[in-house]
Design a protein around this motif. Structure first.
Motif, PDB file in Angstrom:
ATOM      1  N   SER A 109       0.815  -1.210   0.000  1.00 14.62           N
ATOM      2  CA  SER A 109       0.000   0.000   0.000  1.00 14.62           C
ATOM      3  C   SER A 109       0.852   1.264   0.000  1.00 14.62           C
ATOM      4  CB  SER A 109      -0.918  -0.004   1.228  1.00 14.62           C
ATOM      5  OG  SER A 109      -1.604   1.223   1.351  1.00 14.62           O
ATOM      6  N   ARG A 110       1.837   1.334   0.861  1.00 11.94           N
ATOM      7  CA  ARG A 110       2.615   2.556   1.048  1.00 11.94           C
ATOM      8  C   ARG A 110       3.842   2.631   0.147  1.00 11.94           C
ATOM      9  NH1 ARG A 110       2.528   7.639   3.588  1.00 11.94           N
ATOM     10  NH2 ARG A 110       1.156   6.710   5.161  1.00 11.94           N
ATOM     11  N   SER A 111       4.512   1.472  -0.023  1.00  6.34           N
ATOM     12  CA  SER A 111       5.818   1.500  -0.687  1.00  6.34           C
ATOM     13  C   SER A 111       6.032   0.241  -1.521  1.00  6.34           C
ATOM     14  CB  SER A 111       6.924   1.644   0.374  1.00  6.34           C
ATOM     15  OG  SER A 111       8.186   1.744  -0.198  1.00  6.34           O
ATOM     16  N   PRO A 112       5.261   0.086  -2.599  1.00  8.84           N
ATOM     17  CA  PRO A 112       5.376  -1.150  -3.388  1.00  8.84           C
ATOM     18  C   PRO A 112       6.751  -1.355  -4.007  1.00  8.84           C
ATOM     19  CG  PRO A 112       4.016   0.475  -4.530  1.00  8.84           C
ATOM     20  CD  PRO A 112       4.238   0.995  -3.144  1.00  8.84           C
ATOM     21  N   GLN A 113       7.533  -0.278  -4.134  1.00 10.39           N
ATOM     22  CA  GLN A 113       8.880  -0.418  -4.690  1.00 10.39           C
ATOM     23  C   GLN A 113       9.859  -1.030  -3.698  1.00 10.39           C
ATOM     24  OE1 GLN A 113       7.460   2.365  -3.779  1.00 10.39           O
ATOM     25  NE2 GLN A 113       8.891   3.611  -2.590  1.00 10.39           N
ATOM     26  N   THR A 114       9.480  -1.056  -2.393  1.00  6.65           N
ATOM     27  CA  THR A 114      10.324  -1.685  -1.374  1.00  6.65           C
ATOM     28  C   THR A 114      10.299  -3.195  -1.574  1.00  6.65           C
ATOM     29  OG1 THR A 114       9.883   0.083   0.210  1.00  6.65           O
ATOM     30  CG2 THR A 114      10.630  -2.016   1.114  1.00  6.65           C
ATOM     31  N   PRO A 115      11.433  -3.860  -1.498  1.00  6.22           N
ATOM     32  CA  PRO A 115      11.454  -5.318  -1.684  1.00  6.22           C
ATOM     33  C   PRO A 115      10.578  -6.033  -0.668  1.00  6.22           C
ATOM     34  CG  PRO A 115      13.676  -4.414  -1.791  1.00  6.22           C
ATOM     35  CD  PRO A 115      12.785  -3.301  -1.342  1.00  6.22           C
ATOM     36  N   THR A 116      10.071  -7.189  -1.056  1.00  5.52           N
ATOM     37  CA  THR A 116       9.268  -7.991  -0.132  1.00  5.52           C
ATOM     38  C   THR A 116      10.119  -8.452   1.047  1.00  5.52           C
ATOM     39  OG1 THR A 116       9.779  -9.998  -1.358  1.00  5.52           O
ATOM     40  CG2 THR A 116       7.778  -8.795  -1.991  1.00  5.52           C
ATOM     41  N   GLY A 117       9.425  -8.903   2.078  1.00  5.27           N
ATOM     42  CA  GLY A 117      10.133  -9.430   3.240  1.00  5.27           C
ATOM     43  C   GLY A 117      10.580  -8.355   4.215  1.00  5.27           C
ATOM     44  N   VAL A 118       9.710  -7.363   4.488  1.00  9.13           N
ATOM     45  CA  VAL A 118      10.110  -6.273   5.384  1.00  9.13           C
ATOM     46  C   VAL A 118      10.299  -6.754   6.820  1.00  9.13           C
ATOM     47  CG1 VAL A 118       9.118  -4.437   3.983  1.00  9.13           C
ATOM     48  CG2 VAL A 118       7.671  -5.609   5.665  1.00  9.13           C
ATOM     49  N   TRP A 119       9.771  -7.936   7.151  1.00 10.56           N
ATOM     50  CA  TRP A 119       9.922  -8.459   8.505  1.00 10.56           C
ATOM     51  C   TRP A 119      11.129  -9.400   8.613  1.00 10.56           C
ATOM     52  CZ3 TRP A 119       5.312  -7.611  11.827  1.00 10.56           C
ATOM     53  CH2 TRP A 119       5.538  -7.951  13.177  1.00 10.56           C
ATOM     54  N   THR A 120      11.863  -9.598   7.551  1.00 13.96           N
ATOM     55  CA  THR A 120      13.016 -10.496   7.618  1.00 13.96           C
ATOM     56  C   THR A 120      14.180  -9.800   8.319  1.00 13.96           C
ATOM     57  OG1 THR A 120      13.733  -9.801   5.421  1.00 13.96           O
ATOM     58  CG2 THR A 120      12.396 -11.798   5.562  1.00 13.96           C
ATOM     59  N   ARG A 121      15.072 -10.593   8.853  1.00 14.41           N
ATOM     60  CA  ARG A 121      16.148 -10.097   9.708  1.00 14.41           C
ATOM     61  C   ARG A 121      17.071  -9.118   9.000  1.00 14.41           C
ATOM     62  NH1 ARG A 121      19.251 -14.842  12.521  1.00 14.41           N
ATOM     63  NH2 ARG A 121      19.820 -15.219  10.338  1.00 14.41           N
ATOM     64  N   ASP A 122      17.263  -9.263   7.709  1.00 19.34           N
ATOM     65  CA  ASP A 122      18.189  -8.406   6.975  1.00 19.34           C
ATOM     66  C   ASP A 122      17.473  -7.357   6.125  1.00 19.34           C
ATOM     67  OD1 ASP A 122      17.071 -10.105   5.156  1.00 19.34           O
ATOM     68  OD2 ASP A 122      18.955 -10.758   4.227  1.00 19.34           O
ATOM     69  N   SER A 123      16.223  -7.022   6.461  1.00 17.97           N
ATOM     70  CA  SER A 123      15.444  -6.077   5.653  1.00 17.97           C
ATOM     71  C   SER A 123      15.876  -4.635   5.853  1.00 17.97           C
ATOM     72  CB  SER A 123      13.952  -6.193   5.997  1.00 17.97           C
ATOM     73  OG  SER A 123      13.707  -5.707   7.317  1.00 17.97           O
ATOM     74  N   GLY A 124      16.537  -4.341   6.965  1.00 13.64           N
ATOM     75  CA  GLY A 124      16.904  -2.961   7.278  1.00 13.64           C
ATOM     76  C   GLY A 124      15.837  -2.213   8.048  1.00 13.64           C
ATOM     77  N   PHE A 125      14.684  -2.857   8.308  1.00 16.59           N
ATOM     78  CA  PHE A 125      13.611  -2.212   9.065  1.00 16.59           C
ATOM     79  C   PHE A 125      13.783  -2.472  10.562  1.00 16.59           C
ATOM     80  CE2 PHE A 125      11.622  -1.830   4.989  1.00 16.59           C
ATOM     81  CZ  PHE A 125      10.725  -0.775   5.110  1.00 16.59           C
ATOM     82  N   GLU A 126      13.468  -1.460  11.361  1.00 11.35           N
ATOM     83  CA  GLU A 126      13.412  -1.593  12.811  1.00 11.35           C
ATOM     84  C   GLU A 126      11.958  -1.799  13.206  1.00 11.35           C
ATOM     85  OE1 GLU A 126      15.981   1.272  15.073  1.00 11.35           O
ATOM     86  OE2 GLU A 126      16.110   2.237  13.118  1.00 11.35           O
ATOM     87  N   LEU A 127      11.696  -2.830  13.975  1.00 13.59           N
ATOM     88  CA  LEU A 127      10.331  -3.180  14.375  1.00 13.59           C
ATOM     89  C   LEU A 127       9.979  -2.456  15.678  1.00 13.59           C
ATOM     90  CD1 LEU A 127       7.758  -4.898  14.104  1.00 13.59           C
ATOM     91  CD2 LEU A 127       8.985  -6.759  15.265  1.00 13.59           C
ATOM     92  N   VAL A 128       8.928  -1.635  15.616  1.00 12.41           N
ATOM     93  CA  VAL A 128       8.445  -0.895  16.782  1.00 12.41           C
ATOM     94  C   VAL A 128       6.995  -1.293  17.002  1.00 12.41           C
ATOM     95  CG1 VAL A 128       8.081   1.378  17.811  1.00 12.41           C
ATOM     96  CG2 VAL A 128      10.005   1.011  16.244  1.00 12.41           C
TER      97      VAL A 128
END
Length: 505
Positions: free
Chosen positions: A274-293
């Motif tokens: 919805s927000r960022s379809p250009q972002t690669p899949t797997g945003v919850w994976t350990r090496d995604s670069g996302f911080e989970l809050v």
């Protein structure tokens, strides 16, 4: 000072779809996660904000039974109501989903994978069975007293102290909805996650993450680690929920609180699309670069701090939470909000009557961040009148004679406003995030500007624009109106500022 861009994956606990959101719900994780997400985007960071309906809670069944409704229809209706209420309140969520076939398949495969990897083990569990209801006593199907704090509670978790229980430890357990609570014990082979096996990893995780965990979470973790950690049931005998789909566990469904972890992973992918379809899949994976809050009510702390983290550790490929941001209970006239007791104010009714920005301001100003807070409509009206509406009216009145003219700011004005901006950055930064600080600091600035407006219109003009920029995560509608007035005015001149708020209290 230039900040390194960060990527945040923000979740708010999926609400149980047995009713719409009341004001207590709105004041908790949904507003907190929304303000945090808006603030991080304002600061130049990337954010995905996800949640969704928690349809498989047994509370959906007990509520539907009480109302004489089909639980599937109740959940579907409440999903629509909740999504509508979030929109009315200005909660800019990237995905609010409800379980579908794809969701259920992903959840089943997540646990099948853990089972194949030997991370889940079989335990013999004794469940009291109630012949009158045809159910094993678990979750909302069981009532009793918490073995930790002795408060009345349902099965699985105590809303008062947050400690887990099971039908073996729940004191004076009884069957919900049964006239005669006569039960017989039934031994069932279920799948569990043995949390004690992850003790060292839990201990090290919370040592590293102390700075981004709220004090009550850390105290709860210390209490839990002071004794052997319980096995966390991943399956249980029930007919409401997602069937396990593993041989040998027929007639069982996946524990809804276990389901929630892969469910949130699914919701996060919907938010990405919805927000960022250009972002690669797997945003919850350990090496995604996302911080989970993760934003949640304190009563859900066990599930996020141990059960979900344990599942993440067992999986090995998912991102661990950077922060668990809890809120305490929000009371109504001195007593806990309660849908079942009809002791509540529906969020959509309050927002519809007074407007989203007014409601958001008050809920932020008295937010139950570290201890319970109380809501009363009289106090709500007093606080928004004296701390928001009256200062804005005073500013608009004082600046009206200067509309269309240029006014100059004094040399010290910018230093004053930079102090305000710096304090707001502190309120919005993950490690020191505080709704109360953001609302209180902005209210203080408005009071100062209102008091000085007649003598120092330059400060009032510059200060109000700084307020609009910095308070936007809390009051996005009001901020947008103020910015539009400034944009419509000739460069360097005082804008028209009458009637900034659509609803007067």
């Amino acid at each position: 000072m230039t900040q390194t861009p960060r990527h945040f994956l923000v979740t708010a606990t999926p609400p149980t779809t047995n009713g719409d959101l009341h004001v207590g719900h709105l004041s908790g994780p949904y507003l907190g996660a929304d303000v945090f997400s808006r603030a991080q985007r304002m600061l130049g960071h990337t954010v995905l904000y996800a949640s969704g309906g928690d349809d498989h809670q047994t509370y959906v069944v007990t509520t539907a039974q009480r109302l004489g409704l089909d639980p599937v229809e109740l959940a579907a209706r409440c999903n629509r109501d909740i999504a509508g209420t979030l929109e009315l309140a200005g909660i800019d969520i990237d995905a609010f989903t409800s379980p579908d076939d794809g969701y259920r398949d992903e959840v089943r495969e997540f646990f099948a994978g853990l089972y194949r990897a030997g991370r889940l083990v079989t335990r013999t569990w004794t469940f009291p069975y109630c012949a009158q209801t045809g159910r094993c006593l678990l979750e909302a199907f069981a009532t009793g007293y918490c073995p930790e704090c002795l408060a009345g509670t349902c099965g699985a978790i105590c809303e008062n102290c947050g400690h887990p229980n099971d039908v073996g430890s729940l004191l004076f357990a009884a069957s919900t909805g049964a006239e005669r609570s006569v039960t017989e014990p039934r031994e069932v082979e279920i799948l569990v996650l043995p949390l004690e096996e992850y003790r060292e990893q839990f201990t090290e995780f919370y040592r590293r993450r102390r700075a981004t965990m709220r004090p009550h979470v850390l105290r709860f973790v210390e209490e839990m680690l002071s004794r052997p950690l319980p096995d966390f049931p991943v399956t249980y005998p029930a007919d409401w929920g997602i069937p396990v789909g593993i041989d040998g566990f027929d007639g069982q469904v996946i524990n809804v609180w276990a389901e929630m972890l892969p469910g949130l992973v699914h919701m996060a992918e919907s938010a990405r699309l919805s927000r960022s379809p250009q972002t690669p899949t797997g945003v919850w994976t350990r090496d995604s670069g996302f911080e989970l809050v993760q934003f949640l009510g304190y009563d859900n702390t066990f599930y996020f701090s141990f059960a979900h983290l344990g599942l993440i550790l067992a999986h090995g490929g998912l991102v661990e939470p950077t922060a668990i941001v809890t809120n305490e209970f929000y009371h109504l006239d001195g007593s806990k909000f309660s849908t079942s007791r009809r002791h509540l104010i529906w969020a959509r009714d309050l927002v519809g009557k007074y407007g989203p920005d007014t409601v958001r301001f008050h809920l932020a100003l008295g937010n139950p961040e570290h201890q319970p807070s109380n809501f009363s409509e009289d106090e709500f009206l007093r606080s928004v009148r004296t701390r928001l509406h009256e200062p804005l009216h005073t500013l608009a009145t004082a600046l009206a004679p200067h509309a269309g003219r240029q006014v100059s700011a004094r040399p010290e004005t910018e230093a004053l406003l930079e102090r305000y901006r710096d304090r707001m950055r502190r309120a919005y930064t993950l490690e020191t995030f505080s709704l109360r600080l953001a609302a209180e600091t902005s209210a203080n600035l408005l009071a100062l500007l209102a008091a000085r407006a007649a003598d120092d219109p330059g400060l009032a003009v510059a200060g109000l624009r700084a307020f609009a920029a910095q308070a936007a995560p809390v009051m996005p509608g009001l901020a947008a109106v103020i910015e539009a007035r400034y944009a419509a005015a000739a460069p360097g001149t005082v804008p028209q500022l009458a009637d900034l708020l659509p609803v007067t209290v």
